[in-house]
Design a protein around this motif. Structure first.
Motif, PDB file in Angstrom:
ATOM      1  N   ALA A  12       0.918  -1.201   0.065  1.00  0.00           N
ATOM      2  CA  ALA A  12       0.008   0.005  -0.163  1.00  0.00           C
ATOM      3  C   ALA A  12       0.918   1.221  -0.012  1.00  0.00           C
ATOM      4  N   GLY A  13       2.334   1.040  -0.134  1.00  0.00           N
ATOM      5  CA  GLY A  13       2.964   2.121   0.060  1.00  0.00           C
ATOM      6  C   GLY A  13       3.284   2.799   1.422  1.00  0.00           C
ATOM      7  N   SER A  14       3.036   2.289   2.425  1.00  0.00           N
ATOM      8  CA  SER A  14       3.458   2.643   3.785  1.00  0.00           C
ATOM      9  C   SER A  14       3.847   1.577   4.637  1.00  0.00           C
ATOM     10  N   VAL A  15       4.610   1.955   5.785  1.00  0.00           N
ATOM     11  CA  VAL A  15       5.185   1.121   6.472  1.00  0.00           C
ATOM     12  C   VAL A  15       4.259   0.237   7.510  1.00  0.00           C
ATOM     13  N   ASP A  16       4.493  -1.004   7.269  1.00  0.00           N
ATOM     14  CA  ASP A  16       3.552  -2.081   8.262  1.00  0.00           C
ATOM     15  C   ASP A  16       3.383  -1.391   9.688  1.00  0.00           C
ATOM     16  N   ASP A  17       2.230  -1.824  10.023  1.00  0.00           N
ATOM     17  CA  ASP A  17       1.965  -1.017  11.415  1.00  0.00           C
ATOM     18  C   ASP A  17       1.184  -2.479  12.305  1.00  0.00           C
TER      19      ASP A  17
END
Length: 372
Positions: A191-196
């Motif tokens: 998704a283009g974001s860092v995993d959370d």
């Protein structure tokens, strides 16, 4: 495992909770003030904040008071409170090169740019009980502070006019020689974001961001045990501390309206460790280089940050041959709150489960007796 709802015992549970409060106060001593715990039990507060995944020294001190010093219970309370808070926004990644240093050491080089700062540490002291602290008075404490500050001979006006010094990274010295292998980055997900990990369950193989997040709020003792097992021989990581830093870093977030601007939210105390590991032996093909393991956590907790750095490298093994190299084994067992919760649940009623097992054992024994 089957669970059956158990009714009854409500009054007994309420009385047990009353007794818990009684035991904390039964000796008639003055209740401990939150600010006393926060300032004089600072390392316990820092550990609770890190494992509870919430940076709030006052709430961490309150949790320790409520838990009567039980570190895991205090972290549990913080984590539970954290789960009730709305997420307003994401902050920007902190820049530890701008850290206001409290402590900074390197085990790789004696002379490092900016110098080494021992800071507050017990590393070089004898582990002897200071019996004089048993009857320490407020007057004695104030006198000790006054003597220390007088020896420093601080000039407040001169300090206010000076800029806070920053320090170059020791690892950069090795990078300049081409001795550091390409750094493994914390990559973005699809998704283009860092995993959370607070939003999505951990899946394997895990990204480096997931591993670092899980370790940053893992239980210090668990991380320490896994890292220790690796350096003792149950793994191939033989680490050296490139640099260990403890200090305050500024935290920024994007402006909610003017997105090209940032807002300074304040500072947080963190511990950062960069661990140097020889990646390839000189006798093998290719150039011998070093890899760097990374660890960072809330508060002053050096054992945890160092253990993180070791495990960051250990879990990169392509073919795990030891527990510390198996990321699934490590990440599923380092969370003190989850492990404590599961172990504690055995204290709850298991009457039906055990009766089923008991009947089965008796049935097997009767069958063997009849056959005999």
């Amino acid at each position: 495992m089957a669970y059956v709802a158990v009714k009854g015992g409500q009054q007994a549970i309420k009385e047990a909770e009353k007794l818990l409060h009684y035991y904390r106060l039964k000796d008639g001593e003055q209740p401990i003030a939150i600010n006393q715990i926060r300032t004089q039990m600072r390392l316990a507060v820092d550990k609770a904040m890190s494992e509870g995944s919430l940076y709030d020294p006052d709430l961490a001190a309150l949790a320790l008071k409520q838990a009567e010093g039980d570190a895991i219970e205090a972290s549990f309370l913080l984590r539970a409170f954290r789960s009730t808070l709305p997420r307003q926004a994401y902050t920007l990644a902190i820049d530890t090169s701008q850290m206001e240093i409290v402590r900074r050491i390197s085990a790789t080089f004696k002379e490092v740019p900016g110098g080494q700062y021992l800071g507050p540490t017990r590393d070089y002291t004898k582990r002897l009980l200071r019996m004089e602290l048993t009857e320490e008075t407020d007057t004695e404490a104030q006198e000790r502070l006054a003597v220390f500050l007088k020896e420093l001979n601080l000039d407040a006006a001169a300090l206010a006019s000076e800029e806070v010094p920053t320090f170059p990274r020791v690892i950069d010295l090795l990078k300049e020689e081409g001795l550091i292998a390409g750094a493994q980055k914390v990559t973005s997900n699809a998704a283009g974001s860092v995993d959370d990990i607070t939003r999505d369950a951990i899946s394997f193989p895990a990204s480096r961001s997931v591993r670092l997040q899980a370790m940053s709020r893992g239980e210090t003792g668990a991380l320490l045990a896994f890292a220790y097992s690796s350096v003792r021989g149950y793994g191939d990581v033989h680490p050296t501390i490139g640099e260990l830093r403890v200090g305050y870093v500024p935290v920024y977030m994007p402006h909610p309206i003017y997105t090209e601007e940032t807002i300074a939210l304040g500072t947080v105390l963190v511990t950062e460790a960069e661990i140097v590991v020889r990646q390839q032996d000189e006798t093998t093909d290719g150039a011998a280089q070093f890899a760097v393991g990374y660890g960072l956590c809330f508060g002053h907790n050096e054992d945890k940050a160092i253990s993180m750095g070791i495990l960051d490298q250990t879990m990169q093994a392509e073919n795990p041959t030891s527990p510390a190299q198996d990321e699934e084994f490590v990440l599923y067992h380092i969370d003190g709150i989850e492990s404590s919760g599961f172990i504690s649940h055995f204290k709850l009623p298991h009457y039906v489960d055990f009766q089923a097992e008991l009947q089965r054992v008796r049935s097997i024994n009767r069958q063997e007796e009849n056959e005999g």
